[in-house]
Write an enzyme that holds these catalytic residues in place. Structure first.
Site, PDB file in Angstrom:
ATOM      1  N   ARG A 207       5.801   3.456   3.679  1.00  0.00           N
ATOM      2  CA  ARG A 207       5.729   2.185   4.407  1.00  0.00           C
ATOM      3  C   ARG A 207       7.090   1.632   4.778  1.00  0.00           C
ATOM      4  O   ARG A 207       7.204   0.913   5.756  1.00  0.00           O
ATOM      5  CB  ARG A 207       5.017   1.134   3.531  1.00  0.00           C
ATOM      6  CG  ARG A 207       3.634   1.522   3.080  1.00  0.00           C
ATOM      7  CD  ARG A 207       2.648   1.511   4.240  1.00  0.00           C
ATOM      8  NE  ARG A 207       1.343   1.976   3.795  1.00  0.00           N
ATOM      9  CZ  ARG A 207       0.329   2.215   4.617  1.00  0.00           C
ATOM     10  NH1 ARG A 207       0.489   2.054   5.922  1.00  0.00           N
ATOM     11  NH2 ARG A 207      -0.818   2.637   4.150  1.00  0.00           N
TER      12      ARG A 207
ATOM     13  N   HIS B 180     -12.878  -0.265   7.752  1.00  0.00           N
ATOM     14  CA  HIS B 180     -12.083  -1.214   8.509  1.00  0.00           C
ATOM     15  C   HIS B 180     -12.858  -1.689   9.730  1.00  0.00           C
ATOM     16  O   HIS B 180     -12.574  -2.734  10.285  1.00  0.00           O
ATOM     17  CB  HIS B 180     -10.762  -0.587   8.979  1.00  0.00           C
ATOM     18  CG  HIS B 180      -9.835  -0.268   7.848  1.00  0.00           C
ATOM     19  ND1 HIS B 180      -9.912   0.909   7.148  1.00  0.00           N
ATOM     20  CD2 HIS B 180      -8.836  -0.994   7.289  1.00  0.00           C
ATOM     21  CE1 HIS B 180      -8.960   0.899   6.215  1.00  0.00           C
ATOM     22  NE2 HIS B 180      -8.309  -0.226   6.269  1.00  0.00           N
TER      23      HIS B 180
ATOM     24  N   ASP C 202       0.840  -1.200   0.000  1.00  0.00           N
ATOM     25  CA  ASP C 202       0.000   0.000   0.000  1.00  0.00           C
ATOM     26  C   ASP C 202       0.871   1.245   0.000  1.00  0.00           C
ATOM     27  O   ASP C 202       0.844   2.025   0.944  1.00  0.00           O
ATOM     28  CB  ASP C 202      -0.866  -0.002   1.265  1.00  0.00           C
ATOM     29  CG  ASP C 202      -2.249  -0.564   1.002  1.00  0.00           C
ATOM     30  OD1 ASP C 202      -2.779  -0.323  -0.105  1.00  0.00           O
ATOM     31  OD2 ASP C 202      -2.792  -1.231   1.886  1.00  0.00           O
TER      32      ASP C 202
ATOM     33  N   LYS D 195      -8.382   2.334  -6.893  1.00  0.00           N
ATOM     34  CA  LYS D 195      -9.214   1.880  -5.785  1.00  0.00           C
ATOM     35  C   LYS D 195      -9.986   3.053  -5.210  1.00  0.00           C
ATOM     36  O   LYS D 195      -9.603   4.189  -5.421  1.00  0.00           O
ATOM     37  CB  LYS D 195      -8.362   1.176  -4.719  1.00  0.00           C
ATOM     38  CG  LYS D 195      -7.277   2.022  -4.071  1.00  0.00           C
ATOM     39  CD  LYS D 195      -6.291   1.104  -3.350  1.00  0.00           C
ATOM     40  CE  LYS D 195      -5.382   1.898  -2.444  1.00  0.00           C
ATOM     41  NZ  LYS D 195      -4.328   1.114  -1.803  1.00  0.00           N
ATOM     42  N   HIS D 196     -11.119   2.822  -4.496  1.00  0.00           N
ATOM     43  CA  HIS D 196     -11.739   1.537  -4.160  1.00  0.00           C
ATOM     44  C   HIS D 196     -13.076   1.494  -4.890  1.00  0.00           C
ATOM     45  O   HIS D 196     -13.946   2.313  -4.560  1.00  0.00           O
ATOM     46  CB  HIS D 196     -11.989   1.452  -2.670  1.00  0.00           C
ATOM     47  CG  HIS D 196     -10.746   1.718  -1.849  1.00  0.00           C
ATOM     48  ND1 HIS D 196     -10.233   2.963  -1.584  1.00  0.00           N
ATOM     49  CD2 HIS D 196      -9.883   0.838  -1.236  1.00  0.00           C
ATOM     50  CE1 HIS D 196      -9.138   2.859  -0.836  1.00  0.00           C
ATOM     51  NE2 HIS D 196      -8.899   1.604  -0.607  1.00  0.00           N
TER      52      HIS D 196
ATOM     53  N   ASP E 174     -10.684  -5.797  -1.747  1.00  0.00           N
ATOM     54  CA  ASP E 174      -9.953  -5.222  -0.615  1.00  0.00           C
ATOM     55  C   ASP E 174      -9.778  -6.371   0.396  1.00  0.00           C
ATOM     56  O   ASP E 174     -10.269  -7.481   0.180  1.00  0.00           O
ATOM     57  CB  ASP E 174     -10.720  -4.032  -0.015  1.00  0.00           C
ATOM     58  CG  ASP E 174      -9.775  -3.074   0.746  1.00  0.00           C
ATOM     59  OD1 ASP E 174      -8.639  -3.474   1.057  1.00  0.00           O
ATOM     60  OD2 ASP E 174     -10.178  -1.934   1.028  1.00  0.00           O
TER      61      ASP E 174
ATOM     62  N   ARG F 147      -5.866  10.919   1.446  1.00  0.00           N
ATOM     63  CA  ARG F 147      -5.317   9.899   0.549  1.00  0.00           C
ATOM     64  C   ARG F 147      -5.849  10.086  -0.875  1.00  0.00           C
ATOM     65  O   ARG F 147      -5.293   9.518  -1.817  1.00  0.00           O
ATOM     66  CB  ARG F 147      -5.711   8.497   1.028  1.00  0.00           C
ATOM     67  CG  ARG F 147      -5.121   8.114   2.366  1.00  0.00           C
ATOM     68  CD  ARG F 147      -5.826   6.881   2.938  1.00  0.00           C
ATOM     69  NE  ARG F 147      -5.632   5.698   2.119  1.00  0.00           N
ATOM     70  CZ  ARG F 147      -6.407   4.598   2.196  1.00  0.00           C
ATOM     71  NH1 ARG F 147      -7.437   4.558   3.035  1.00  0.00           N
ATOM     72  NH2 ARG F 147      -6.152   3.559   1.438  1.00  0.00           N
TER      73      ARG F 147
END
Lengths: 545, 545
Positions: free
Chosen positions: A96, A205, A88, A192-193, A277, A162
């Protein structure tokens, strides 16, 4: 040309289905470094998934760039069919994996787009090129970006900064620029998404958000950026864990044939990889049963099952569904063909230089000098600098509280969500070191700080530079942090201790705070939170002194 | 046998002196990851020190084990003469470089020695073997351990639990066991800090401590462990930044001919490498001038100048002193001969398997599978476990406050020096995860937490598990933290919220706190602070529930 992929017909049904599974793993090399044991298997299990089950790919989280370079080598070593290795890295590989280039969130580029669309598109394209190249350098071949969600809900806790903007045009222009930028590299991209996660204030989430819009609205706002991404040649599209009654009254997008096959595959004509996802997310795993969710996703049209709760169980369940006639064998075959096409692009081993036409294993070894020559190059760091500078907002009052003051013994109050999180603030990052070099004393508040009874007697009076690290974060939300920050901001303002303010992260929080500031308080807003953003913001602030 | 080291006579004076210099560098691969820019040069400068100046070695700090494996490869690649690469891995390679094995501080083994000397010696020997082997695996060839200081001053802020005990016998027995354990590996050891740093309450990182003892006392307490280490074949001895008037009324040990040459080289007959402690430390650099300190250290008898402020300046100054007749050329020659002997042991490249008798460059590449097969092996982790278990102290009262209580909504209050430091406490470490899994809420106090007005109204009443991470830390001292901890401990005790106590680190602090605890409060003391220590301590604690 010899192919490095086995003939499809040589694979058993189970082996084919396994290729549709992408499992999660820690980017760290050692089991004792695993940070999320519920989701990240130890080496023995991971090796068996890769070597014995023959899963098609791995998604990595954690570890530095150097460690991941070794980790991907280890994974490819275990695999009989080269793996897709995803991450990601929406904000660059350095987001990351420390050591690589860390870009500000896409919305920083969207802010630049408002006054200079061409420059912004150039930035997005170059950001993607650098991200793809750095991903390749450490053995990642699937960049799970760009987001093409239109963030038209400022309360969105999971998309937020984002996104590449708040309008169809901005998102479409910048996301396609990103896809163009990554195109020359043997690395897959992912839009995405699907079909659009921008207009929700629920974190998927944690629970399943519902998008109540009708088809007209979806076709006007949510879908066009996906159409643009597909036209630009995006390699994969990731589904959202969302309920969209206008498209499917029963299933969430990830499990919906109407959404993945009818809308995405047929109406939009997408021929690349459809990836779910993460199937471990509560909204899916709890609602449908872990293995049944995998079967439903394949039925719906997914080619890749991302992070099923139990990879062996998911493969077994899909095989059983094929054997029982519930899923036609062609459904599997089509997906694996698409996966093979993707692997032809992303997993081709380098032609060995010494022996002509002999194929080398992918990444036979890791060389320090190659990493150092490929990651975080001066041009990349300069690009981050340019994006941060061009998207930063600075308020320099005529009679600034910072001017002509001694800074010795002032307070540098840093408020952040979690001091135990590693990457943002440390003793060596500019948010700490720059004020310290001027004589400020560091104080730190996070969501674990006890005692919140703020009053004049409990807090010694000190001119205060307040630095807030606050953005919409998946899993956490920013509501609690926002409340703490607001309380401190009000306290410092009302007691006239507020000397200057820097907000790193959310422009929405920033917009909410600014009207209440006294006019002589200088402030800076930066989209970035990383050390480079801190240096640039504080340089702007202290240049006023 | 072809030597991989050039003939001494082929080297210019400057090249010989350069071999006596060991520079400091970050273990991270990328310049933007440098954490101490005042001490750690960027790659361009570091490369010029190694490739052009031809320094003899590098001391590394920072980065994970995987990163250091790449970093050492890069450094050896730059060097014309193989480098000594050192690190302060007194508590195992994992103490400094994440991923490798992290041992508890030596004093834990000293505690075991009190009731089982043979077992303790075995532990020290195995700890050294694992440390040497893991160092070798990531390209380190100089383990700056063991300490042979006798920590007979509980107030010692800089040695403390780093020592192998409080008596001559314990320290001598365990330090020699350590040296024996490392012996079979091509890795140097270092006995430090000559002539004994155990009896001071001043941190030599900050100012120059004075050891007022007479010669008799030094020969009875401080010197014998060094004699034992020399007899056991230690490869190097590191000097202390201490003033010891009984041995030298003028110079501190690092710059004292009486101490380094007369006492260590002649009286004790040490023939290995004499290495200074870091010359950048304030006590030396500020007192004598940076380059003059290097000249004085060579005059005193040092073979290795560790971390001079300006490597080129130090080399130049020493060369000038030779040319001016102040230092005889043989003094340099002797040191480089000792360095060559050390490098024959520590830097020999592996004999290449394929081509017989061809020497390979040291570390041509880094392989994930080799690292994974060599670091943090199950036997190493089991040894750490055994040392932690055997040195841990547990108090289980008959009527424990932990028994038969609901733990839901209890407070897990963690007090540590610095939440921004990375390695001890994180969201994934047992000190956080184990209480969280039982329903505790994390609260965190560190030296940057504002508001310390503790009273019933400011802190909601909650049964509290108090976890203190507290040990004598160089540079910081524990006085401030100790005060904060004491205040919270008293507050929780007086308001009857103290449910249980865990102290990680200093047995001296522990001994100081225990008498004030109510008898029904269970507690655990662990010498270790690392995640494995947390897991073991909390397991002992919650096994009472």
């Amino acid at each position: 040309m010899p192919s490095f992929l086995p003939q499809l017909d040589s694979l058993s049904l189970a082996a084919q289905v396994a290729q549709m599974v992408v499992v999660r793993a820690s980017g760290y090399l050692f089991d004792h470094q695993i940070r999320y044991p519920a989701w990240e298997p130890p080496a023995k299990i991971l090796e068996s998934w890769v070597a014995d089950l023959g899963v098609g790919g791995v998604i990595l989280l954690g570890g530095s760039a150097a460690e991941v370079a070794l980790r991907t080598q280890q994974l490819q070593d275990w695999a009989k069919v080269p793996l897709l290795i995803a991450a990601d890295v929406e904000e660059g590989v350095g987001q990351r994996f420390a050591g690589a280039t860390w870009f500000p969130p896409p919305m920083a580029i969207a802010a630049i787009y408002q006054h200079n669309p061409d420059l912004a598109k150039q930035y997005a394209e170059r950001m993607a090129a650098i991200t793809a190249q750095e991903a390749q350098a450490i053995g990642l071949n699937w960049v799970l970006a760009p987001l093409v969600d239109v963030n038209n809900n400022p309360e969105n806790p999971v998309i937020n900064v984002r996104a590449f903007g708040e309008t169809v045009e901005t998102v479409s222009q910048l996301a396609t620029a990103f896809i163009r930028g990554a195109k020359p590299y043997p690395v897959l991209t992912a839009a995405k998404h699907f079909p659009g996660h921008g207009d929700t204030n629920v974190d998927s989430h944690l629970e399943l958000p519902v998008i109540p819009h009708n088809l007209e609205r979806l076709r006007a706002i949510e879908l066009p950026p996906f159409q643009a991404a597909i036209a630009a040649g995006v390699d994969s599209v990731m589904s959202a864990h969302l309920q969209i009654p206008a498209l499917d009254p029963i299933y969430p997008a990830t499990l919906s044939h109407r959404i993945l096959t009818q809308e995405l595959r047929q109406n939009l004509g997408f021929e690349g990889l459809i990836v779910t996802d993460a199937l471990v997310m509560g909204a899916i795993a709890n609602g449908y049963g872990a293995n049944e969710a995998a079967v439903l996703a394949v039925e719906a049209g997914a080619d890749i099952l991302l992070m099923p709760v139990d990879p062996a169980g998911a493969i077994q369940a899909v095989c059983s569904a094929v054997e029982a006639g519930r899923i036609p064998p062609e459904r599997i075959r089509e997906s694996v063909e698409r996966i093979w096409t993707a692997k032809q692009k992303a997993c081709a081993p380098p032609l060995k230089e010494t022996t002509s036409h002999a194929w080398e294993s992918i990444q036979p070894s890791v060389q320090a000098k190659e990493l150092v020559a490929q990651l975080a190059q001066p041009t990349a760091i300069a690009l981050v600098d340019a994006i941060l500078q061009d998207s930063q907002r600075v308020h320099t009052p005529c009679l600034s509280r910072l001017a002509n003051q001694s800074l010795q013994d002032n307070r540098n109050l840093v408020i952040l969500d979690d001091a135990l999180e590693r990457d943002l603030v440390g003793n060596y990052t500019p948010a700490v070191t720059i004020p310290a070099s001027k004589g400020y004393q560091l104080q730190l508040i996070d969501s674990h700080t006890p005692i919140d009874a703020l009053n004049r007697s409990s807090v010694p009076q000190q001119p205060t530079l307040l630095q807030l690290f606050i953005r919409g974060n998946p899993f956490r939300g920013s509501a609690g942090l926002n409340q703490t920050a607001q309380k401190w901001l009000n306290f410092l303002r009302d007691t006239e201790q507020l000397q200057a303010l820097v907000i790193y992260g959310s422009p929405y929080i920033f917009d909410q705070y600014v009207p209440s500031l006294p006019p002589n308080v200088p402030y800076v807003f930066s989209y970035g939170q990383m050390p480079q953003a801190q240096a640039i913001a504080l340089e702007a602030l202290f240049s006023m002194v």
